[in-house]
Design an enzyme around this catalytic site. Sequence first.
Site, PDB file in Angstrom:
ATOM      1  N   HIS A  27       0.825  -1.221   0.000  1.00  0.00           N
ATOM      2  CA  HIS A  27       0.000   0.000   0.000  1.00  0.00           C
ATOM      3  C   HIS A  27       0.857   1.268   0.000  1.00  0.00           C
ATOM      4  CE1 HIS A  27      -3.695   1.957  -0.069  1.00  0.00           C
ATOM      5  NE2 HIS A  27      -4.337   1.346   0.908  1.00  0.00           N
ATOM      6  N   ASP A  87      -2.444   2.131  -4.757  1.00  0.00           N
ATOM      7  CA  ASP A  87      -3.749   2.456  -4.220  1.00  0.00           C
ATOM      8  C   ASP A  87      -4.764   1.572  -4.940  1.00  0.00           C
ATOM      9  OD1 ASP A  87      -3.915   3.560  -6.749  1.00  0.00           O
ATOM     10  OD2 ASP A  87      -3.785   5.625  -6.054  1.00  0.00           O
TER      11      ASP A  87
END
Length: 495
Positions: A468, A472
Amino acid sequence: MANFRSLLLGLSRARSASLFGIGSSKYSRNCAVSSPSGGSLYVLSKKLLVQVHLFSSAGLPSHMVLGMPALSPTMNQGNIARWRKNEGDKIEVGDVLCEIETDKATLEFESLEEGFLAKILAPEGSKDVLVGQPIAITVENPDDVKSIPADICKGFEAKGEESTKEWTDTAEHKVSIPKANFSRISPSAKLLIAHHGLEPSSLWASGPRGTLLKGDVLAAIKSGVQSTGAHKSDQELVAASTSTLKPTVHQLSQSAVPLHDTDTHEDFLNSQIRKVIAKRLLESKQHIPHLYLSSDVILDPLLAFRKELKEQYNVKVSVNDIVIKAVALALRNVPEVNVCWNDEKGEPALCDSIDISVAVATEKGLMTPIIRNADQKSLSAISLEVKELAEKARGGKLKPDQYQGGTFSISNLGMFPVDHFCAIINPPQACILAVGQGNKVVEPVIGIDGVEKPAVITKMSLKLSADHRIFDGQLGSKFLSALASNFSDIRRLLL
């Protein structure tokens, strides 16, 4: 004189290594000579680090002590799986001395010098031998083999014990630990003692089994117990207090209760590979924020295409081979996903090639051999390479360049069968795709006549684990969309 020649040879190799840039890499080490009659060299050959101690003493002939080599960048210890040479055997340059189980695979340790194997210091089956620890002694002349005493390995052990004893004696002279009036301590009480600089011997415990509680320390502070001298730091006080918390044998016999009966369980020893896997997976879950995205793809076009290749062209490929090719082409279409995380810079780095790591289950643990430039290879070439690498992985014969440096991982459990699962990222990679089995489901399908009718189709679950810090939801969805397009129009894999 022989020792002097060996020293010059080692120095020459070390100099050549630095001239070619090897000395500045992470495989290089310092070269140290301990005395005129003996020394230690680190010899580099093809990124293989081998520690060699050179000795020449009055009681022994000129000989070399071989240390446990660093056969991979992450290796700090290894196991001796098998010796290929016996004591007294002649050794040529390039001969395999022994097989060493590293943190990744079982690799061969080749000799860099000619000579004779005089003594094996680490026999077959030796576990957790540290890198640099002596494992064998070689001599130049066959007549010198018998001159190496059988108990020479005890000399190395004695040196280690002597240095340990010397360090312990020095520590005991430097540190004077006061006797405490308690056998246990709570974490909050320990912090208060360190913060206020209290003398542990001046505190009294009121908790069960002699436990010093936070209230005991606060009461002592309120009553005006003086802190220790300024010459003692908080760390020394905490170390002194915790070192006195070891209960006596009598206390252990009364309070300690065994968690398991020794007759009801058996210890299962981990291999070097499983130890490293456990460490890396823990680090991955602790330091990498995992983003999970899932999608189901229709598998029927893939199965029909696979059947056509077998019947018309006699080309046998597995579902996993086709998945590898489909993922490689999706990475080519969405190159932002083909990245690795650079810890030093704290940012992602775009990878030049598409190298797919394929998870292979072995008896010693999970291995991930790499299909390099997978987007440029045909399905038949991928299938053949996967079979060869999987066989080497199960036999522990993978070379470091065959399992290090992938850019994207695939873990397929559909053949076991498993419907869906979430895989853990293999750092420094940024993604891993978990592939489940194909299941038949009934869904509405629009026919040729434009009428919606129920039909039986085969669906396969895909779950993407992404870093992450890099991805995204939008980027991950873009990749899964490109991958689903490859499955719906499977013939584009032939382009």
